[in-house]
Write a protein that holds these residues in place. Structure first.
Motif, PDB file in Angstrom:
ATOM      1  N   MET A   1     -10.388 -14.372   2.107  1.00  0.00           N
ATOM      2  CA  MET A   1     -10.355 -12.923   1.886  1.00  0.00           C
ATOM      3  C   MET A   1     -10.071 -12.677   0.407  1.00  0.00           C
ATOM      4  SD  MET A   1      -7.877 -11.730   4.969  1.00  0.00           S
ATOM      5  CE  MET A   1      -8.169  -9.985   4.732  1.00  0.00           C
ATOM      6  N   SER A   2     -10.420 -11.501  -0.063  1.00  0.00           N
ATOM      7  CA  SER A   2     -10.061 -11.156  -1.432  1.00  0.00           C
ATOM      8  C   SER A   2      -8.571 -10.827  -1.480  1.00  0.00           C
ATOM      9  CB  SER A   2     -10.872  -9.943  -1.907  1.00  0.00           C
ATOM     10  OG  SER A   2     -10.439  -8.772  -1.231  1.00  0.00           O
ATOM     11  N   GLU A   3      -7.995 -10.895  -2.661  1.00  0.00           N
ATOM     12  CA  GLU A   3      -6.591 -10.524  -2.816  1.00  0.00           C
ATOM     13  C   GLU A   3      -6.370  -9.072  -2.393  1.00  0.00           C
ATOM     14  OE1 GLU A   3      -4.623 -11.518  -6.515  1.00  0.00           O
ATOM     15  OE2 GLU A   3      -5.844 -13.331  -6.683  1.00  0.00           O
ATOM     16  N   GLU A   4      -7.337  -8.226  -2.699  1.00  0.00           N
ATOM     17  CA  GLU A   4      -7.222  -6.809  -2.346  1.00  0.00           C
ATOM     18  C   GLU A   4      -7.167  -6.619  -0.833  1.00  0.00           C
ATOM     19  OE1 GLU A   4      -9.510  -8.044  -4.531  1.00  0.00           O
ATOM     20  OE2 GLU A   4      -8.533  -7.346  -6.363  1.00  0.00           O
ATOM     21  N   GLU A   5      -7.984  -7.383  -0.108  1.00  0.00           N
ATOM     22  CA  GLU A   5      -7.974  -7.284   1.359  1.00  0.00           C
ATOM     23  C   GLU A   5      -6.646  -7.771   1.940  1.00  0.00           C
ATOM     24  OE1 GLU A   5     -12.506  -7.979   2.808  1.00  0.00           O
ATOM     25  OE2 GLU A   5     -11.571  -9.655   1.738  1.00  0.00           O
ATOM     26  N   ILE A   6      -6.144  -8.878   1.419  1.00  0.00           N
ATOM     27  CA  ILE A   6      -4.853  -9.380   1.888  1.00  0.00           C
ATOM     28  C   ILE A   6      -3.761  -8.364   1.600  1.00  0.00           C
ATOM     29  CG2 ILE A   6      -3.100 -11.187   1.632  1.00  0.00           C
ATOM     30  CD1 ILE A   6      -5.429 -13.080   0.750  1.00  0.00           C
ATOM     31  N   GLU A   7      -3.790  -7.816   0.390  1.00  0.00           N
ATOM     32  CA  GLU A   7      -2.769  -6.850  -0.003  1.00  0.00           C
ATOM     33  C   GLU A   7      -2.817  -5.603   0.878  1.00  0.00           C
ATOM     34  OE1 GLU A   7      -1.134  -4.551  -3.975  1.00  0.00           O
ATOM     35  OE2 GLU A   7      -2.475  -6.271  -4.198  1.00  0.00           O
ATOM     36  N   GLU A   8      -3.994  -5.181   1.261  1.00  0.00           N
ATOM     37  CA  GLU A   8      -4.114  -4.006   2.135  1.00  0.00           C
ATOM     38  C   GLU A   8      -3.442  -4.266   3.493  1.00  0.00           C
ATOM     39  OE1 GLU A   8      -4.783  -0.288   3.484  1.00  0.00           O
ATOM     40  OE2 GLU A   8      -5.013  -1.004   1.429  1.00  0.00           O
ATOM     41  N   PHE A   9      -3.665  -5.445   4.060  1.00  0.00           N
ATOM     42  CA  PHE A   9      -2.995  -5.793   5.323  1.00  0.00           C
ATOM     43  C   PHE A   9      -1.478  -5.823   5.140  1.00  0.00           C
ATOM     44  CE2 PHE A   9      -7.139  -7.497   6.717  1.00  0.00           C
ATOM     45  CZ  PHE A   9      -7.184  -6.954   7.983  1.00  0.00           C
ATOM     46  N   VAL A  10      -1.017  -6.397   4.044  1.00  0.00           N
ATOM     47  CA  VAL A  10       0.421  -6.471   3.773  1.00  0.00           C
ATOM     48  C   VAL A  10       1.008  -5.066   3.690  1.00  0.00           C
ATOM     49  CG1 VAL A  10       2.147  -7.095   2.040  1.00  0.00           C
ATOM     50  CG2 VAL A  10       0.359  -8.735   2.671  1.00  0.00           C
ATOM     51  N   ARG A  11       0.351  -4.204   2.952  1.00  0.00           N
ATOM     52  CA  ARG A  11       0.864  -2.838   2.788  1.00  0.00           C
ATOM     53  C   ARG A  11       0.852  -2.065   4.110  1.00  0.00           C
ATOM     54  NH1 ARG A  11       2.398  -1.954  -2.159  1.00  0.00           N
ATOM     55  NH2 ARG A  11       1.476  -3.087  -3.879  1.00  0.00           N
ATOM     56  N   GLN A  12      -0.197  -2.220   4.889  1.00  0.00           N
ATOM     57  CA  GLN A  12      -0.260  -1.540   6.181  1.00  0.00           C
ATOM     58  C   GLN A  12       0.860  -2.012   7.103  1.00  0.00           C
ATOM     59  OE1 GLN A  12      -4.144  -2.182   7.868  1.00  0.00           O
ATOM     60  NE2 GLN A  12      -5.183  -0.952   6.332  1.00  0.00           N
ATOM     61  N   LEU A  13       1.045  -3.319   7.196  1.00  0.00           N
ATOM     62  CA  LEU A  13       2.056  -3.859   8.109  1.00  0.00           C
ATOM     63  C   LEU A  13       3.471  -3.593   7.614  1.00  0.00           C
ATOM     64  CD1 LEU A  13       0.356  -7.180   9.158  1.00  0.00           C
ATOM     65  CD2 LEU A  13       0.757  -5.175  10.561  1.00  0.00           C
ATOM     66  N   SER A  14       3.653  -3.525   6.319  1.00  0.00           N
ATOM     67  CA  SER A  14       5.003  -3.277   5.814  1.00  0.00           C
ATOM     68  C   SER A  14       5.440  -1.850   6.101  1.00  0.00           C
ATOM     69  CB  SER A  14       5.082  -3.551   4.323  1.00  0.00           C
ATOM     70  OG  SER A  14       4.329  -2.607   3.601  1.00  0.00           O
ATOM     71  N   LYS A  15       4.497  -0.952   6.249  1.00  0.00           N
ATOM     72  CA  LYS A  15       4.831   0.455   6.536  1.00  0.00           C
ATOM     73  C   LYS A  15       4.896   0.731   8.022  1.00  0.00           C
ATOM     74  CE  LYS A  15       2.836   2.095   2.248  1.00  0.00           C
ATOM     75  NZ  LYS A  15       1.760   2.857   1.631  1.00  0.00           N
ATOM     76  N   SER A  16       4.206  -0.076   8.821  1.00  0.00           N
ATOM     77  CA  SER A  16       4.114   0.230  10.256  1.00  0.00           C
ATOM     78  C   SER A  16       5.222  -0.411  11.090  1.00  0.00           C
ATOM     79  CB  SER A  16       2.753  -0.203  10.806  1.00  0.00           C
ATOM     80  OG  SER A  16       2.630  -1.608  10.768  1.00  0.00           O
TER      81      SER A  16
END
Length: 92
Positions: A76-91
């Protein structure tokens, strides 16, 4: 910036071979960069370990964010990984 302070801790696990292949090395490197930017943790998990068995890994590299599979066999791109991290950290 405030969003970063409110984020819950996230663990990125990169499952790969004990002696990593080029794709596993790339996945681990990108995950480490994302972890640094998002104040997350990154772990390398050996594909033959009990942890990999618990995660039901079938192909490497596999990337898990808080034990949720987000990529298997592909980089995955770093941006895609980061998006998952940000989503899960907020949820959570």
């Amino acid at each position: 910036m405030l969003d970063d302070l409110l984020m819950k801790k996230v663990v990125i696990k990169v499952v790969g071979a004990e002696v990593p292949c080029p794709k596993c090395i790339t996945a681990l490197t990108m995950a480490a960069r994302v972890a640094k930017r998002t104040n997350s943790e990154v772990e390398h998990v050996d594909a033959l370990s009990g942890e990999a068995k618990r995660l039901r890994v079938i192909v490497v590299p596999s990337i898990y964010v808080n034990d949720k599979l987000v990529a298997a066999g592909d980089i995955m791109s770093e941006e895609e990984i980061e998006e998952f991290v940000r989503q899960l950290s907020k949820s959570e």
